[in-house]
Design a protein around this motif. Structure first.
Motif, PDB file in Angstrom:
ATOM      1  N   TRP A  90       0.828  -1.290  -0.047  1.00  0.00           N
ATOM      2  CA  TRP A  90       0.063  -0.028   0.129  1.00  0.00           C
ATOM      3  C   TRP A  90       0.996   1.315   0.101  1.00  0.00           C
ATOM      4  O   TRP A  90       0.538   2.264  -0.547  1.00  0.00           O
ATOM      5  N   LEU A  91       1.939   1.232   0.696  1.00  0.00           N
ATOM      6  CA  LEU A  91       2.936   2.659   0.795  1.00  0.00           C
ATOM      7  C   LEU A  91       3.513   2.737  -0.303  1.00  0.00           C
ATOM      8  O   LEU A  91       3.734   3.635  -1.191  1.00  0.00           O
ATOM      9  N   VAL A  92       4.063   1.574  -1.238  1.00  0.00           N
ATOM     10  CA  VAL A  92       4.443   1.790  -2.613  1.00  0.00           C
ATOM     11  C   VAL A  92       3.381   2.081  -3.553  1.00  0.00           C
ATOM     12  O   VAL A  92       3.726   3.043  -4.306  1.00  0.00           O
ATOM     13  N   GLY A  93       2.349   1.833  -3.464  1.00  0.00           N
ATOM     14  CA  GLY A  93       1.072   2.130  -4.312  1.00  0.00           C
ATOM     15  C   GLY A  93       0.832   3.551  -4.057  1.00  0.00           C
ATOM     16  O   GLY A  93       0.693   4.486  -5.093  1.00  0.00           O
ATOM     17  N   GLY A  94       0.703   3.940  -2.801  1.00  0.00           N
ATOM     18  CA  GLY A  94       0.509   5.386  -2.658  1.00  0.00           C
ATOM     19  C   GLY A  94       1.559   6.221  -2.980  1.00  0.00           C
ATOM     20  O   GLY A  94       1.346   7.500  -3.392  1.00  0.00           O
ATOM     21  N   ILE A  95       2.830   5.897  -2.570  1.00  0.00           N
ATOM     22  CA  ILE A  95       3.780   7.002  -3.281  1.00  0.00           C
ATOM     23  C   ILE A  95       3.764   6.913  -4.598  1.00  0.00           C
ATOM     24  O   ILE A  95       4.200   8.104  -5.421  1.00  0.00           O
ATOM     25  N   SER A  96       3.690   6.136  -5.446  1.00  0.00           N
ATOM     26  CA  SER A  96       3.578   5.958  -6.854  1.00  0.00           C
ATOM     27  C   SER A  96       2.490   6.997  -7.419  1.00  0.00           C
ATOM     28  O   SER A  96       2.597   7.801  -8.352  1.00  0.00           O
ATOM     29  N   LEU A  97       1.301   6.927  -6.695  1.00  0.00           N
ATOM     30  CA  LEU A  97       0.192   7.898  -7.163  1.00  0.00           C
ATOM     31  C   LEU A  97       0.668   9.288  -6.768  1.00  0.00           C
ATOM     32  O   LEU A  97       0.309  10.200  -7.552  1.00  0.00           O
ATOM     33  N   VAL A  98       1.062   9.443  -5.550  1.00  0.00           N
ATOM     34  CA  VAL A  98       1.556  10.913  -5.284  1.00  0.00           C
ATOM     35  C   VAL A  98       2.447  11.321  -6.220  1.00  0.00           C
ATOM     36  O   VAL A  98       2.542  12.557  -6.702  1.00  0.00           O
ATOM     37  N   LEU A  99       3.313  10.655  -6.735  1.00  0.00           N
ATOM     38  CA  LEU A  99       4.305  10.991  -7.667  1.00  0.00           C
ATOM     39  C   LEU A  99       3.952  11.131  -9.028  1.00  0.00           C
ATOM     40  O   LEU A  99       4.182  12.412  -9.810  1.00  0.00           O
ATOM     41  N   ILE A 100       2.864  10.325  -9.273  1.00  0.00           N
ATOM     42  CA  ILE A 100       2.391  10.726 -10.676  1.00  0.00           C
ATOM     43  C   ILE A 100       1.372  12.109 -10.509  1.00  0.00           C
ATOM     44  O   ILE A 100       1.372  12.812 -11.578  1.00  0.00           O
ATOM     45  N   TYR A 101       0.598  12.103  -9.711  1.00  0.00           N
ATOM     46  CA  TYR A 101      -0.163  13.212  -9.621  1.00  0.00           C
ATOM     47  C   TYR A 101       0.746  14.514  -9.257  1.00  0.00           C
ATOM     48  O   TYR A 101       0.307  15.579 -10.038  1.00  0.00           O
ATOM     49  N   GLY A 102       1.739  14.253  -8.742  1.00  0.00           N
ATOM     50  CA  GLY A 102       2.623  15.609  -8.448  1.00  0.00           C
ATOM     51  C   GLY A 102       3.153  16.139  -9.762  1.00  0.00           C
ATOM     52  O   GLY A 102       3.382  17.264  -9.877  1.00  0.00           O
TER      53      GLY A 102
END
Length: 111
Positions: free
Chosen positions: A72-84
């Protein structure tokens, strides 16, 4: 007294409905002597489309809660980076900045 009649009428209607449903044909039979045609291409395409399902292994559960939290942490960080990255691209649009610069220069020349 009226209540008894309405119950009887409802019972008669229900009985006739059930009799009609039982007596009605359930399906239309095919014509005599006709056999259904099976297209080999459709069978082959269906088999080819469903074959990956036969090769797949069933999904297993996480080994531990820690593994689940890490995923979940890896997926959340990936989404934050993409949206950022999308937000930076939307805010720092060089074409829009250049258009504003040119507009400022044109307005300065007109004065």
């Amino acid at each position: 007294m009226a209540r008894g009649r309405s119950g009887t009428i409802a019972l008669v209607i229900a009985a006739f409905s059930a009799l009609y449903l039982v007596a009605a044909p359930a399906f239309v039979a095919p014509r005599q002597g006709s056999t259904p045609q099976v297209d080999e291409r459709v069978v082959a395409a269906t088999f080819a489309g469903l074959s990956p399902l036969a090769l797949e292994q069933p999904a297993g559960a996480y080994d531990s809660v820690v593994a689940m939290l890490q995923s979940w942490l890896v997926g959340g960080i990936s989404l934050v980076l993409i949206y950022g990255a999308a937000l930076v691209a939307a805010v720092a649009n060089p074409l829009t900045k250049r258009r504003l610069e040119v507009k400022g220069e044109v307005d300065a020349m007109r004065k």
